[in-house]
Design a protein around this motif. Structure first.
Motif, mmCIF file in Angstrom:
data_model
loop_
_atom_site.group_PDB
_atom_site.id
_atom_site.type_symbol
_atom_site.label_atom_id
_atom_site.label_comp_id
_atom_site.label_asym_id
_atom_site.label_seq_id
_atom_site.Cartn_x
_atom_site.Cartn_y
_atom_site.Cartn_z
ATOM 1 N N LEU A 33 -40.991 -6.190 -52.850
ATOM 2 C CA LEU A 33 -40.878 -5.113 -51.870
ATOM 3 C C LEU A 33 -41.071 -3.751 -52.523
ATOM 4 O O LEU A 33 -41.729 -2.877 -51.943
ATOM 5 N N LYS A 34 -40.528 -3.556 -53.708
ATOM 6 C CA LYS A 34 -40.689 -2.283 -54.415
ATOM 7 C C LYS A 34 -42.147 -2.008 -54.754
ATOM 8 O O LYS A 34 -42.554 -0.858 -54.864
ATOM 9 N N GLN A 35 -42.936 -3.078 -54.925
ATOM 10 C CA GLN A 35 -44.358 -2.939 -55.249
ATOM 11 C C GLN A 35 -45.223 -2.983 -53.992
ATOM 12 O O GLN A 35 -46.442 -3.114 -54.071
ATOM 13 N N ASN A 36 -44.588 -2.901 -52.826
ATOM 14 C CA ASN A 36 -45.282 -2.959 -51.535
ATOM 15 C C ASN A 36 -46.078 -4.246 -51.360
ATOM 16 O O ASN A 36 -47.155 -4.248 -50.771
ATOM 17 N N LEU A 37 -45.547 -5.346 -51.885
ATOM 18 C CA LEU A 37 -46.163 -6.655 -51.726
ATOM 19 C C LEU A 37 -45.408 -7.440 -50.662
ATOM 20 O O LEU A 37 -44.276 -7.108 -50.315
ATOM 21 N N SER A 38 -46.034 -8.492 -50.178
ATOM 22 C CA SER A 38 -45.365 -9.371 -49.222
ATOM 23 C C SER A 38 -44.155 -10.027 -49.887
ATOM 24 O O SER A 38 -44.244 -10.491 -51.020
ATOM 25 N N PRO A 39 -43.029 -10.095 -49.190
ATOM 26 C CA PRO A 39 -41.841 -10.711 -49.782
ATOM 27 C C PRO A 39 -41.864 -12.237 -49.768
ATOM 28 O O PRO A 39 -40.891 -12.884 -50.123
#
Length: 92
Positions: A72-78
């Motif tokens: 989430l911090k890397q703006n990726l899908s969780p």
């Protein structure tokens, strides 16, 4: 000194981040991920596997929570994959 305290308070207030926590389920452990004290994800079962069972240990739940938080911090899908569970040595 008062100015320093005010600046420190403002810096801490702006440093809002995701927090993880574990919780006990009837059959094991789960985790939550929150932002500003609002729960974004509440995971009571191990994702990706066909069975609906909780994590066997609190440590397993928190390992997956940390992985999801980093995504989430890397703006990726969780989304968590079975391979990631294996790499984290999660007891299935």
């Amino acid at each position: 000194m008062i100015v320093f305290a005010i600046l420190l308070f403002i810096a801490c207030a702006k440093k809002e981040s995701l927090t993880t926590a574990s919780f006990k389920t009837s059959s094991g452990w789960g985790y939550t991920i929150a932002y500003k004290e609002k729960v974004l994800i509440k995971q009571s079962v191990i994702p990706v596997i066909s069975d609906t069972k909780s994590f066997k240990t609190e440590d397993d739940a928190l390992k997956v929570a940390d992985l999801v938080k980093q995504k989430l911090k890397q703006n990726l899908s969780p989304t968590v994959t079975k391979n990631e569970l294996i790499l984290l040595k999660i007891k299935l």
